[in-house]
Motif scaffolding. Structure first.
Motif, PDB file in Angstrom:
ATOM      1  N   GLY A 181       0.789  -1.241   0.033  1.00 22.12           N
ATOM      2  CA  GLY A 181      -0.152   0.061   0.174  1.00 22.12           C
ATOM      3  C   GLY A 181       0.697   1.162  -0.059  1.00 22.12           C
ATOM      4  N   VAL A 182       0.525   2.352  -0.537  1.00 23.77           N
ATOM      5  CA  VAL A 182       1.213   3.398  -0.993  1.00 23.77           C
ATOM      6  C   VAL A 182       0.675   4.662  -0.228  1.00 23.77           C
ATOM      7  CG1 VAL A 182       2.379   5.101  -2.498  1.00 23.77           C
ATOM      8  CG2 VAL A 182       2.082   2.891  -2.943  1.00 23.77           C
ATOM      9  N   VAL A 183       1.279   5.290   0.644  1.00 23.83           N
ATOM     10  CA  VAL A 183       0.786   6.880   1.353  1.00 23.83           C
ATOM     11  C   VAL A 183       1.328   7.701   0.294  1.00 23.83           C
ATOM     12  CG1 VAL A 183       0.496   8.206   3.530  1.00 23.83           C
ATOM     13  CG2 VAL A 183       0.841   5.872   3.598  1.00 23.83           C
ATOM     14  N   THR A 184       0.510   8.534  -0.585  1.00 20.53           N
ATOM     15  CA  THR A 184       1.130   9.373  -1.329  1.00 20.53           C
ATOM     16  C   THR A 184      -0.019  10.509  -1.661  1.00 20.53           C
ATOM     17  OG1 THR A 184       2.573   9.667  -3.493  1.00 20.53           O
ATOM     18  CG2 THR A 184       0.495   8.303  -3.587  1.00 20.53           C
ATOM     19  N   ASN A 185       0.388  11.502  -2.675  1.00 25.65           N
ATOM     20  CA  ASN A 185      -0.332  12.568  -3.049  1.00 25.65           C
ATOM     21  C   ASN A 185       0.097  12.812  -4.347  1.00 25.65           C
ATOM     22  OD1 ASN A 185       1.916  14.211  -2.517  1.00 25.65           O
ATOM     23  ND2 ASN A 185       0.824  15.318  -1.233  1.00 25.65           N
ATOM     24  N   PRO A 186      -0.366  13.917  -5.080  1.00 26.12           N
ATOM     25  CA  PRO A 186       0.077  14.341  -6.368  1.00 26.12           C
ATOM     26  C   PRO A 186       1.617  14.549  -6.483  1.00 26.12           C
ATOM     27  CG  PRO A 186      -1.899  15.436  -5.740  1.00 26.12           C
ATOM     28  CD  PRO A 186      -1.596  14.844  -4.501  1.00 26.12           C
ATOM     29  N   THR A 187       2.292  14.915  -5.376  1.00 24.14           N
ATOM     30  CA  THR A 187       3.939  15.046  -5.530  1.00 24.14           C
ATOM     31  C   THR A 187       4.502  13.776  -5.795  1.00 24.14           C
ATOM     32  OG1 THR A 187       4.171  14.715  -3.143  1.00 24.14           O
ATOM     33  CG2 THR A 187       3.505  16.875  -4.074  1.00 24.14           C
ATOM     34  N   PHE A 200       5.670   5.032   1.830  1.00 19.75           N
ATOM     35  CA  PHE A 200       5.309   6.501   2.124  1.00 19.75           C
ATOM     36  C   PHE A 200       6.043   7.319   1.045  1.00 19.75           C
ATOM     37  CE2 PHE A 200       6.027  11.009   3.834  1.00 19.75           C
ATOM     38  CZ  PHE A 200       4.913  11.249   4.023  1.00 19.75           C
ATOM     39  N   ASP A 201       5.667   8.054   0.325  1.00 17.97           N
ATOM     40  CA  ASP A 201       6.417   9.019  -0.773  1.00 17.97           C
ATOM     41  C   ASP A 201       5.544  10.190  -1.033  1.00 17.97           C
ATOM     42  OD1 ASP A 201       7.945  10.123  -2.756  1.00 17.97           O
ATOM     43  OD2 ASP A 201       7.539   8.649  -4.315  1.00 17.97           O
ATOM     44  N   ILE A 202       5.767  11.350  -0.365  1.00 20.60           N
ATOM     45  CA  ILE A 202       5.193  12.479  -0.448  1.00 20.60           C
ATOM     46  C   ILE A 202       6.271  13.584  -0.187  1.00 20.60           C
ATOM     47  CG2 ILE A 202       3.518  14.344   0.625  1.00 20.60           C
ATOM     48  CD1 ILE A 202       1.881  12.068   1.838  1.00 20.60           C
ATOM     49  N   GLN A 203       6.123  14.689  -1.043  1.00 21.46           N
ATOM     50  CA  GLN A 203       7.089  15.866  -0.918  1.00 21.46           C
ATOM     51  C   GLN A 203       6.803  16.776   0.230  1.00 21.46           C
ATOM     52  OE1 GLN A 203       9.950  16.951  -3.267  1.00 21.46           O
ATOM     53  NE2 GLN A 203       9.856  18.364  -1.282  1.00 21.46           N
ATOM     54  N   ARG A 234       5.021  -3.546   8.008  1.00 15.38           N
ATOM     55  CA  ARG A 234       6.526  -2.990   7.657  1.00 15.38           C
ATOM     56  C   ARG A 234       6.213  -1.833   7.042  1.00 15.38           C
ATOM     57  NH1 ARG A 234      10.949  -4.337   3.343  1.00 15.38           N
ATOM     58  NH2 ARG A 234       9.031  -4.848   2.002  1.00 15.38           N
ATOM     59  N   PHE A 235       7.394  -0.747   7.203  1.00 15.59           N
ATOM     60  CA  PHE A 235       6.981   0.418   6.674  1.00 15.59           C
ATOM     61  C   PHE A 235       8.374   1.097   5.883  1.00 15.59           C
ATOM     62  CE2 PHE A 235       6.361   5.356   6.678  1.00 15.59           C
ATOM     63  CZ  PHE A 235       4.815   5.279   7.112  1.00 15.59           C
ATOM     64  N   VAL A 236       7.981   1.621   4.733  1.00 17.16           N
ATOM     65  CA  VAL A 236       9.188   1.941   3.520  1.00 17.16           C
ATOM     66  C   VAL A 236       8.986   3.512   3.378  1.00 17.16           C
ATOM     67  CG1 VAL A 236      10.301   1.461   1.318  1.00 17.16           C
ATOM     68  CG2 VAL A 236       9.515  -0.474   2.714  1.00 17.16           C
ATOM     69  N   VAL A 237      10.129   4.293   3.513  1.00 19.77           N
ATOM     70  CA  VAL A 237       9.765   5.579   3.493  1.00 19.77           C
ATOM     71  C   VAL A 237      10.885   5.888   2.293  1.00 19.77           C
ATOM     72  CG1 VAL A 237      10.230   7.923   4.180  1.00 19.77           C
ATOM     73  CG2 VAL A 237       9.413   6.334   5.625  1.00 19.77           C
ATOM     74  N   LEU A 238      10.380   6.526   1.047  1.00 21.70           N
ATOM     75  CA  LEU A 238      11.096   6.824  -0.261  1.00 21.70           C
ATOM     76  C   LEU A 238      11.385   8.311  -0.100  1.00 21.70           C
ATOM     77  CD1 LEU A 238       8.993   5.115  -2.704  1.00 21.70           C
ATOM     78  CD2 LEU A 238      10.764   4.260  -1.400  1.00 21.70           C
ATOM     79  N   ASP A 239      12.547   8.702  -0.053  1.00 27.95           N
ATOM     80  CA  ASP A 239      13.131  10.139   0.233  1.00 27.95           C
ATOM     81  C   ASP A 239      12.866  11.255  -0.983  1.00 27.95           C
ATOM     82  OD1 ASP A 239      13.721  11.973   1.900  1.00 27.95           O
ATOM     83  OD2 ASP A 239      15.885  11.470   2.087  1.00 27.95           O
ATOM     84  N   ARG A 240      12.632  12.182  -0.677  1.00 29.50           N
ATOM     85  CA  ARG A 240      12.648  13.563  -1.703  1.00 29.50           C
ATOM     86  C   ARG A 240      13.301  14.770  -1.019  1.00 29.50           C
ATOM     87  NH1 ARG A 240       9.230  13.002  -6.094  1.00 29.50           N
ATOM     88  NH2 ARG A 240       8.234  10.865  -6.284  1.00 29.50           N
ATOM     89  N   PRO A 241      13.735  15.784  -1.707  1.00 29.97           N
ATOM     90  CA  PRO A 241      14.496  16.680  -1.413  1.00 29.97           C
ATOM     91  C   PRO A 241      13.710  17.546  -0.282  1.00 29.97           C
ATOM     92  CG  PRO A 241      14.777  16.570  -3.961  1.00 29.97           C
ATOM     93  CD  PRO A 241      13.698  15.661  -3.311  1.00 29.97           C
ATOM     94  N   ASN A 242      14.470  18.170   0.700  1.00 30.58           N
ATOM     95  CA  ASN A 242      13.891  19.364   1.209  1.00 30.58           C
ATOM     96  C   ASN A 242      13.910  20.656   0.441  1.00 30.58           C
ATOM     97  OD1 ASN A 242      13.537  21.460   3.064  1.00 30.58           O
ATOM     98  ND2 ASN A 242      14.028  20.512   4.818  1.00 30.58           N
TER      99      ASN A 242
END
Length: 413
Positions: free
Chosen positions: A55-61, A139-142, A168-176
């Motif tokens: 399952g993916v926690v995300t939005n348009p970013t 999780f993949d959100i800007q 299990r929880f996986v976080v995909l990184d994006r820039p600050n």
């Protein structure tokens, strides 16, 4: 070798998602080529998700370099068993305004069930994860770098809920987008914890979502989650968003540009006042004002000689939110040197001068400013007549302590 239609779609998506793999180290315009956590996950053939119902926690970013949504790309790929999507504030596809969400529905593009996480936490959110049938949550959100931007607390709440549900929880990184050079501003007092600040971090935290996830897991979760992280490559702490080579998608309706993010961690404090923070204009958080404000505010703010910023007398008519349809006076924030600009000091300076130069100044009656700043300190000091330096100096000890903890979780140089 034969490919299913789903596989052909995935191949096309993978080409876009992995375009950075064969790209030169720097783009033709000289910007660095940052590879996001998703790009690196895809480049590895989604090995981290192998055999898992995802399952993916995300939005348009949550997009690839060629602006395809990661949910569409993953759904079309036979190597990923994507079974659910979880939408935060504003929703998975981004149709809701501030303080809203899209609710529970089936995504028309993919047919996937979309579950609403907004304002859910603890066991109720854990129950959502259990009901979805997922094994692993991605999780993949800007983010935009401010404590009161709610996506980082969606991250926190989902980590807590995943731990409760045994996921299990996986976080995909994006820039600050405003760099990761420094933590700035007051640190939250837990007595003021809300969805705009769950735990004691600085107002401008100077971290990425992967770094925050590691901090949350190591410092704040009483029952740490099984956490995996996929960092970026090519990102440096000094990089602003325009140095990344990545497309910008507004993370929320009132965050249209990286320039908005640059000022947001300071000027969002005006949500806690009776002045407009620029919602309903084309320059939210850069335009601030109210009926009856005149040029005296801009003059007073410029007299502070705050580093890297100037203030223009401005008049505007918000199309929604505070002062809808009315012409108000105020200032426009113009950052001319972002290398030395301090958004939190600037926000405090603007509050101090607004109160001194306009007799109509008032805090919101619910003292929302205390939730935004993380304590009563900023409000009470300004009410007592304190200047910018005195207010900023009041949090230095707490900030130093947070910076010391933060240092142990930084992943980039």
């Amino acid at each position: 070798m034969s490919l299913s239609r789903r596989g052909l779609l995935a191949a096309g998506g993978a080409v876009g998602a992995l375009a950075a793999t064969s790209a030169p180290a720097a783009a033709r315009d000289g910007r660095s080529r940052v590879r996001t956590g998703f790009e690196r996950l895809a480049a590895d053939g989604y090995g981290l998700l192998s055999g898992e119902r995802v399952g993916v926690v995300t939005n348009p970013t949550g997009i690839t370099r060629d602006a395809r949504h990661i949910v569409d790309v993953m759904h079309a790929d036979d190597r990923v068993d994507l079974v659910a999507v979880f939408g935060p504030e504003h929703g998975f596809r981004g149709t809701a305004q501030a303080g809203g969400s899209e609710g529970r529905y089936d995504d028309p593009a993919t047919g996937l069930p979309v579950f609403d996480t907004y304002l859910k936490s603890g066991q109720p959110l854990a129950d959502v994860f259990t009901a979805s049938g997922v094994d692993t949550i991605v999780f993949d959100i800007q983010d935009v770098g401010a404590r009161f931007y709610t996506y980082i607390w969606t991250l926190y709440d989902c980590m807590v809920a995943a731990s409760l549900a045994g996921k299990r929880f996986v976080v995909l990184d994006r820039p600050n987008p405003v760099t990761g050079r420094a933590a700035l501003g007051p640190v939250l007092d837990r007595a003021f914890a809300t969805f705009v600040g769950r735990e004691p971090i600085a107002q401008a935290h100077g971290m990425t979502v992967v770094e925050l996830a590691r901090l949350f897991n190591g410092e704040f979760l009483t029952q740490p989650v099984e956490l995996e992280t996929v960092p970026m490559s090519g990102w440096r702490r000094r990089d602003f968003y325009d140095a990344t080579g990545l497309p910008w998608v507004p993370p929320s309706p009132n965050m249209p540009t990286p320039e908005t993010a640059l000022v947001y961690s300071g000027t969002c404090l005006f949500e806690g006042t009776n002045l407009s923070e620029g919602r309903g204009t084309t320059r939210p958080f850069e335009l601030l004002g109210a009926e009856g404000v005149d040029r005296a505010w801009a003059e007073a703010a410029n007299a502070l000689a705050l580093p890297g910023v100037r203030f223009r007398e401005a008049y505007f008519a918000p199309t929604f939110s505070k002062f809808q349809g009315k012409t108000v006076g105020g200032v426009q924030v113009h950052v001319h040197d972002r290398e030395v600009y301090d958004p939190v000091r600037t926000g405090i300076g603007l509050l101090v001068t607004a109160k001194r130069s306009w007799s109509g100044f008032a805090w919101r009656s619910d003292h929302w400013i205390d939730k935004l700043t993380g304590s009563t300190r900023v409000r009470t000091l300004i009410d007592a007549g304190a200047g910018t330096d005195e207010v900023v100096g009041a949090w230095e000890q707490d900030l130093a302590a947070f910076r010391a903890v933060r240092k142990g979780y930084l992943s980039y140089h």
